[in-house]
Design a protein around this motif. Structure first.
Motif, short mmCIF file in Angstrom:
data_model
loop_
_atom_site.label_atom_id
_atom_site.label_comp_id
_atom_site.label_asym_id
_atom_site.label_seq_id
_atom_site.Cartn_x
_atom_site.Cartn_y
_atom_site.Cartn_z
N SER A 98 -5.30 0.62 6.22
CA SER A 98 -4.10 -0.04 5.72
C SER A 98 -2.82 0.59 6.25
N ASP A 125 -2.16 4.23 6.37
CA ASP A 125 -1.84 5.60 5.98
C ASP A 125 -2.43 6.58 7.00
N TRP A 165 -7.61 3.08 2.88
CA TRP A 165 -6.19 3.47 2.99
C TRP A 165 -5.84 3.78 4.44
N VAL A 173 0.81 -1.23 0.00
CA VAL A 173 0.00 0.00 0.00
C VAL A 173 0.84 1.27 0.00
N LEU A 221 0.38 4.31 -2.83
CA LEU A 221 -0.12 5.65 -2.53
C LEU A 221 0.83 6.76 -2.97
#
Length: 236
Positions: A175, A177, A172, A138, A142
């Motif tokens: 995950s 962030d 996100w 991830v 990003l």
């Protein structure tokens, strides 16, 4: 652009929440983040966590919810299932059978929505097709607009996306962030109380991001503190 007076109001209200928490525990599998993101929209979070744990037990997943620092450091990377396993688990018997297995038959919308199990399959499939299989994939995604933009376009087409993409932002966030927030009913309700007016999700995102910068915390920390506060108010 946010109004300075509004940002100041949010900052002062945030200070009244006490010490803003750092991440405590996180899901150790991207597949569980997908389940959480999809099933939590418009639902009680207690029902969502039961769904996530039900799937984890069905799959026999180890290390389901662990200290955030350890997850970020990749301590559990070797035992993480690829998100394609979630896609395949739903595809085997179909979304209705999967919904029965995890005991959650919610739909993305009460009128004309698809089963959230189907939306989960489509989310997992889109991520797998993009090569985003595990949590470690991830951060790189990003920071790569050439990959992120087409994937987010595909995710936005999955029923239940909503007008402001709250579900995708929450994925996100789950995950790992820290710059994303989930401008859901909890956050919007708090901002309405603080500012004395309704706030739409895009403005809520900007306000919390600007206030977090003033407070020298991450947007995630401020979002989570607000969420915990509102949950306590609702419980009372």
């Amino acid at each position: 652009m946010t109004a300075p007076a509004d940002v100041r109001g949010v900052v002062e209200a945030a200070r009244s929440l006490g010490e803003l928490p750092a991440r405590d525990r996180r899901w150790t599998h991207l597949s569980l983040c997908v389940l959480d993101a999809v099933f939590s929209i418009g639902a009680r979070y207690s029902a969502t966590t039961r769904t996530v744990w039900s799937y984890a037990h069905l799959q026999g997943l180890p290390h389901v919810l662990e200290p955030a620092a350890e997850v970020a450091a990749g301590v559990y990377a070797d035992t993480e299932e690829p998100v394609s396993s979630l896609r395949d688990a739903i595809a085997r018997g179909g979304p209705d059978a999967f919904a029965a297995q995890v005991q959650n038959r919610q739909r993305t919308s009460p009128r004309g929505g698809v089963p959230k199990a189907q939306a989960t399959h489509d989310y997992a499939a889109a991520l797998a097709d993009c090569g985003v299989l595990r949590l470690a994939d991830v951060p790189t995604l990003l920071t790569d607009p050439s990959r992120l933009a087409p994937l987010e376009t595909q995710l936005s087409r999955v029923p239940g996306h909503g007008a402001h993409g709250v579900r995708m932002s929450y994925l996100w966030m789950l995950s790992g962030d820290d710059d994303h927030i989930k401008p859901d009913r909890m956050v919007l309700g708090w901002l309405h109380q603080v500012l004395g007016r309704a706030v739409a999700p895009p403005e809520a995102t900007a306000l919390l991001s600007d206030a977090a910068a003033e407070l020298r915390v991450t947007p995630w920390q401020l979002d989570h503190a607000v969420w915990n506060h509102r949950r306590g108010v609702r419980a009372q």
